[in-house]
Design a protein around this motif. Structure first.
Motif, PDB file in Angstrom:
ATOM      1  N   ASN A  56       0.815  -1.216   0.000  1.00 17.19           N
ATOM      2  CA  ASN A  56       0.000   0.000   0.000  1.00 17.19           C
ATOM      3  C   ASN A  56       0.847   1.263   0.000  1.00 17.19           C
ATOM      4  N   TRP A  57       1.964   1.216  -0.691  1.00 15.56           N
ATOM      5  CA  TRP A  57       2.843   2.370  -0.867  1.00 15.56           C
ATOM      6  C   TRP A  57       2.622   2.958  -2.250  1.00 15.56           C
ATOM      7  N   ASN A  58       3.061   4.198  -2.422  1.00 12.62           N
ATOM      8  CA  ASN A  58       3.013   4.847  -3.731  1.00 12.62           C
ATOM      9  C   ASN A  58       4.387   4.797  -4.388  1.00 12.62           C
ATOM     10  N   LEU A  59       4.391   4.593  -5.687  1.00  9.98           N
ATOM     11  CA  LEU A  59       5.624   4.625  -6.477  1.00  9.98           C
ATOM     12  C   LEU A  59       5.349   5.489  -7.699  1.00  9.98           C
ATOM     13  N   LYS A  60       6.162   6.545  -7.862  1.00  9.83           N
ATOM     14  CA  LYS A  60       5.999   7.451  -8.998  1.00  9.83           C
ATOM     15  C   LYS A  60       7.316   7.530  -9.767  1.00  9.83           C
ATOM     16  N   PHE A  61       7.177   7.612 -11.069  1.00  9.43           N
ATOM     17  CA  PHE A  61       8.350   7.781 -11.931  1.00  9.43           C
ATOM     18  C   PHE A  61       8.134   9.019 -12.780  1.00  9.43           C
ATOM     19  N   ILE A  62       9.131   9.902 -12.779  1.00  6.61           N
ATOM     20  CA  ILE A  62       9.082  11.132 -13.563  1.00  6.61           C
ATOM     21  C   ILE A  62      10.364  11.202 -14.378  1.00  6.61           C
ATOM     22  N   ARG A  63      10.237  11.585 -15.624  1.00  5.92           N
ATOM     23  CA  ARG A  63      11.419  11.696 -16.487  1.00  5.92           C
ATOM     24  C   ARG A  63      11.548  13.110 -17.026  1.00  5.92           C
ATOM     25  N   ASN A  64      12.730  13.681 -16.854  1.00  8.61           N
ATOM     26  CA  ASN A  64      13.079  14.925 -17.544  1.00  8.61           C
ATOM     27  C   ASN A  64      13.636  14.515 -18.896  1.00  8.61           C
ATOM     28  N   ASP A  65      13.137  15.104 -19.960  1.00 10.41           N
ATOM     29  CA  ASP A  65      13.614  14.740 -21.301  1.00 10.41           C
ATOM     30  C   ASP A  65      15.090  15.066 -21.491  1.00 10.41           C
ATOM     31  N   VAL A  66      15.551  16.121 -20.844  1.00  8.47           N
ATOM     32  CA  VAL A  66      16.971  16.491 -20.877  1.00  8.47           C
ATOM     33  C   VAL A  66      17.437  16.655 -19.437  1.00  8.47           C
ATOM     34  N   ASN A  67      18.744  16.597 -19.224  1.00 13.13           N
ATOM     35  CA  ASN A  67      19.297  16.774 -17.892  1.00 13.13           C
ATOM     36  C   ASN A  67      19.055  18.209 -17.439  1.00 13.13           C
ATOM     37  N   CYS A  68      18.316  18.355 -16.356  1.00 11.68           N
ATOM     38  CA  CYS A  68      17.957  19.678 -15.825  1.00 11.68           C
ATOM     39  C   CYS A  68      18.678  19.996 -14.530  1.00 11.68           C
ATOM     40  N   GLY A  69      19.429  19.048 -14.015  1.00  6.21           N
ATOM     41  CA  GLY A  69      20.178  19.271 -12.785  1.00  6.21           C
ATOM     42  C   GLY A  69      19.457  18.760 -11.546  1.00  6.21           C
ATOM     43  N   ARG A  70      20.255  18.554 -10.503  1.00  6.55           N
ATOM     44  CA  ARG A  70      19.719  18.003  -9.260  1.00  6.55           C
ATOM     45  C   ARG A  70      18.700  18.920  -8.602  1.00  6.55           C
ATOM     46  N   ALA A  71      18.991  20.213  -8.563  1.00 10.81           N
ATOM     47  CA  ALA A  71      18.087  21.140  -7.881  1.00 10.81           C
ATOM     48  C   ALA A  71      16.704  21.123  -8.536  1.00 10.81           C
ATOM     49  N   TYR A  72      16.659  21.249  -9.846  1.00 14.55           N
ATOM     50  CA  TYR A  72      15.388  21.215 -10.567  1.00 14.55           C
ATOM     51  C   TYR A  72      14.667  19.892 -10.317  1.00 14.55           C
TER      52      TYR A  72
END
Length: 186
Positions: A56-72
């Motif tokens: 009963n946990w959530n798992l999300k995957f998000i992809r940046n199309d280009v490298n935007c950096g750690r902060a972003y």
């Protein structure tokens, strides 16, 4: 750089460290950000979806199309997170045993807002590949505690820390203009 192997090691460690005695930790949501890697990490992450659903946990995957950096990427993950507390962990880190339990105990025992660095180590192979990673890992909290000696509170690295989402938002997250240094999330 994200690789399927790193993702597998990281998610497997989260799953293995989530037991407290006879029970599984509750209310966990893992948001994985692929910051423009050259390999398809979505399928690797989604291989773990049944294990998360079972708990009963959530798992999300998000992809940046280009490298935007750690902060972003971290700011984007925080926006997508739905729980009260954020726990940022860099994928090259190994979360130490009892780390999650210790963080949960801190939350349960405090009425005040706080930020705490988590007890993590760098992967052994990363330590041998990079002088910086080797130095950084030598700053591991466990290396600097003997008996009752206190760690200087001024040392803080954001490779693994917990913060209340409201406080993170109040601080406006990470400064996205600071890039390409390699430690823009510090």
């Amino acid at each position: 750089l994200g690789t399927s192997d790193k993702v597998r090691k990281f998610i497997s460690s989260i799953l293995s460290l989530s037991y407290t005695g006879d029970s599984i930790l509750k209310d966990i949501e893992l948001v994985i950000i692929d910051d423009g890697s050259s390999v398809d990490l979505r399928s690797t992450v989604m291989d773990y979806y049944p294990s998360f659903k079972e708990r009963n946990w959530n798992l999300k995957f998000i992809r940046n199309d280009v490298n935007c950096g750690r902060a972003y990427s971290r700011n984007r993950a925080a926006e997508q997170a739905t729980y009260e507390w954020l726990f940022f962990v860099y994928i090259d880190n190994l979360i130490q045993e009892n780390c999650l339990n210790n963080l949960l105990a801190m939350i349960a025992n405090s009425n005040d807002d706080f930020v705490a660095r988590a007890n993590v180590r760098c992967h052994l192979e990363r330590r041998s590949e990079s002088n910086y990673v080797s130095y950084f890992d030598s700053r591991y909290l466990g290396n600097r505690v003997e008996g009752d000696v206190e760690i200087d509170y001024r040392y803080f690295a954001s490779d693994a820390f917990i913060i209340k989402k409201d406080l993170f938002n109040l601080l406006n997250g990470f400064d996205e203009s600071f890039r390409h240094y390699g430690c823009e999330d510090e």
